[in-house]
Design a protein around this motif. Structure first.
Motif, short mmCIF file in Angstrom:
data_model
loop_
_atom_site.label_atom_id
_atom_site.label_comp_id
_atom_site.label_asym_id
_atom_site.label_seq_id
_atom_site.Cartn_x
_atom_site.Cartn_y
_atom_site.Cartn_z
N ASP A 254 6.09 55.50 45.00
CA ASP A 254 5.78 56.78 45.65
C ASP A 254 6.84 57.14 46.68
O ASP A 254 7.28 58.30 46.76
CB ASP A 254 4.41 56.71 46.32
N ALA A 255 7.26 56.15 47.46
CA ALA A 255 8.25 56.42 48.51
C ALA A 255 9.58 56.87 47.91
O ALA A 255 10.21 57.81 48.40
CB ALA A 255 8.44 55.18 49.37
N LEU A 256 10.03 56.21 46.84
CA LEU A 256 11.28 56.60 46.20
C LEU A 256 11.18 58.00 45.59
O LEU A 256 12.16 58.75 45.56
CB LEU A 256 11.65 55.60 45.10
N ALA A 257 10.00 58.35 45.12
CA ALA A 257 9.82 59.66 44.47
C ALA A 257 9.86 60.81 45.46
O ALA A 257 10.06 61.96 45.07
CB ALA A 257 8.50 59.69 43.71
N THR A 258 9.68 60.54 46.76
CA THR A 258 9.67 61.63 47.73
C THR A 258 11.02 62.32 47.83
O THR A 258 11.08 63.47 48.30
CB THR A 258 9.28 61.13 49.13
N THR A 259 12.10 61.68 47.39
CA THR A 259 13.42 62.30 47.52
C THR A 259 13.52 63.59 46.73
O THR A 259 14.32 64.47 47.07
CB THR A 259 14.53 61.34 47.06
N ALA A 260 12.69 63.75 45.70
CA ALA A 260 12.73 64.97 44.91
C ALA A 260 12.13 66.16 45.64
O ALA A 260 12.38 67.31 45.27
CB ALA A 260 11.99 64.77 43.58
N PHE A 261 11.34 65.90 46.69
CA PHE A 261 10.61 66.98 47.36
C PHE A 261 10.99 67.10 48.84
O PHE A 261 10.33 67.82 49.60
CB PHE A 261 9.10 66.73 47.23
N ALA A 262 12.08 66.43 49.22
CA ALA A 262 12.43 66.36 50.64
C ALA A 262 12.77 67.70 51.24
O ALA A 262 12.63 67.90 52.46
CB ALA A 262 13.61 65.39 50.82
N SER A 263 13.21 68.67 50.43
CA SER A 263 13.63 69.96 50.96
C SER A 263 12.47 70.92 51.20
O SER A 263 12.67 71.99 51.78
CB SER A 263 14.62 70.62 50.00
N LEU A 264 11.26 70.55 50.80
CA LEU A 264 10.12 71.47 50.89
C LEU A 264 9.46 71.41 52.26
O LEU A 264 9.28 70.33 52.83
CB LEU A 264 9.09 71.14 49.82
N SER A 265 9.05 72.56 52.75
CA SER A 265 8.21 72.61 53.94
C SER A 265 6.78 72.24 53.55
O SER A 265 6.46 72.13 52.36
CB SER A 265 8.22 74.02 54.53
#
Length: 301
Positions: A254-265
């Motif tokens: 889950d933590a590694l997957a967050t990089t795909a959504f880091a730009s979202l508010s």
């Protein structure tokens, strides 16, 4: 019957903290069903047959591997990770004698769009709005060490909005999957051992995974023995150490997957989750996807 994913949505403020990794898991439960029509829908199975692929498994391996080109069995076994090498070798590289990756990529994309339009007659305006936003996420996501993600991202962007939506969800699920494989490898697990941990932690019968991934009874028993020698499995169940390892791998995935959504508010994250949820509910509600399944998707009773 309406099927609902039993995971809560709890975005945290990115002004003060990173994305909650659990939110990445929630998003996975919402884009994975959209991608998964490629495995289960009649349209997609027929599309593989129509380009010359022989049988379900040759269609599965060739369609998923096609973005990487005419790869051999070794590359497919390594990147897909949890399939028995023998099952892969029965389909790859023979598939490329019957067709070519370009034809397969085109057929799988068009078929997935047909399947999604059948499942959700209202998908057109949703795809027009959602596909470009997902694509911006995909294009901004780091891809180092993620071969299936990058192979799919480098495909030409479809003009059809539903095809573009399906490709974006495919990129996101392969991004997550590539990260998961890296963590399983770092934990010293092979494909069969990873499935033994998964089956035991979820209370699923080994036979379902042996059939779905091609492992023999003896190979499964060998994996249990290897896990037992590490103190991870005993008497047909995970030990405390085995459960802890399995939980840690899932948390880190889950933590590694967050990089795909880091730009979202926070608002963008919530909106994206809601829009994907509406579409995934259509797919899950069709009962196209079987439960239980090797992907780990769940449904409420």
């Amino acid at each position: 019957m309406s099927l609902r994913v039993t995971i809560s949505w709890h975005p945290v403020s990115r002004h003060t903290a990173a994305m909650n990794p659990r939110d990445a898991r929630v998003l996975w439960t919402r884009f994975e069903p959209v991608h998964a029509v490629t495995y289960f829908s009649p349209e997609c199975i027929e599309a593989n047959r129509s380009v010359g692929l022989k049988g379900f498994w040759m269609g599965y391996f060739a369609a998923r591997a096609a973005p990487m080109g005419t790869v051999g069995a070794g590359a497919v076994t390594a990147t897909f990770f949890n399939f028995a090498p023998g099952r892969v070798r029965r389909a790859i590289p023979d598939a490329w004698d019957f067709t070519n990756p370009t034809s397969v990529v085109s057929a799988r994309s068009a078929a997935a769009a047909r399947a999604l339009r059948t499942l959700d007659p209202d998908i057109e305006p949703r795809a027009v709005e959602l596909a470009p936003r997902l694509r911006r996420l995909v294009d901004a996501t780091p891809g180092s060490g993620r071969p299936l993600f990058l192979a799919n991202r480098e495909l030409p962007l479809p003009d059809d909005p539903v095809e573009a939506l399906w490709l974006a969800t495919t990129c996101l699920r392969e991004h997550r999957g590539d990260g998961h494989v890296s963590l399983l490898t770092a934990a010293g697990l092979d494909g069969c051992e990873a499935l033994v941990l998964f089956a035991a932690s979820e209370g699923m019968e080994p036979e379902s995974f042996q059939a779905a991934r091609g492992w023999t009874v003896d190979e499964w028993a060998g994996a249990e023995e290897r896990l037992g020698s590490r103190g991870l499995f005993a008497d047909g169940a995970l030990t405390e150490s085995g459960r802890a390892l399995r939980e840690r791998i899932e948390i880190d995935t889950d933590a590694l997957a967050t990089t795909a959504f880091a730009s979202l508010s926070d608002d963008e994250l919530r909106t994206l989750g809601d829009e994907l949820h509406a579409l995934s509910e259509r797919v899950l509600g069709s009962e196209l996807i079987p439960f239980p399944n090797p992907m780990g998707l769940r449904r409420a009773d």
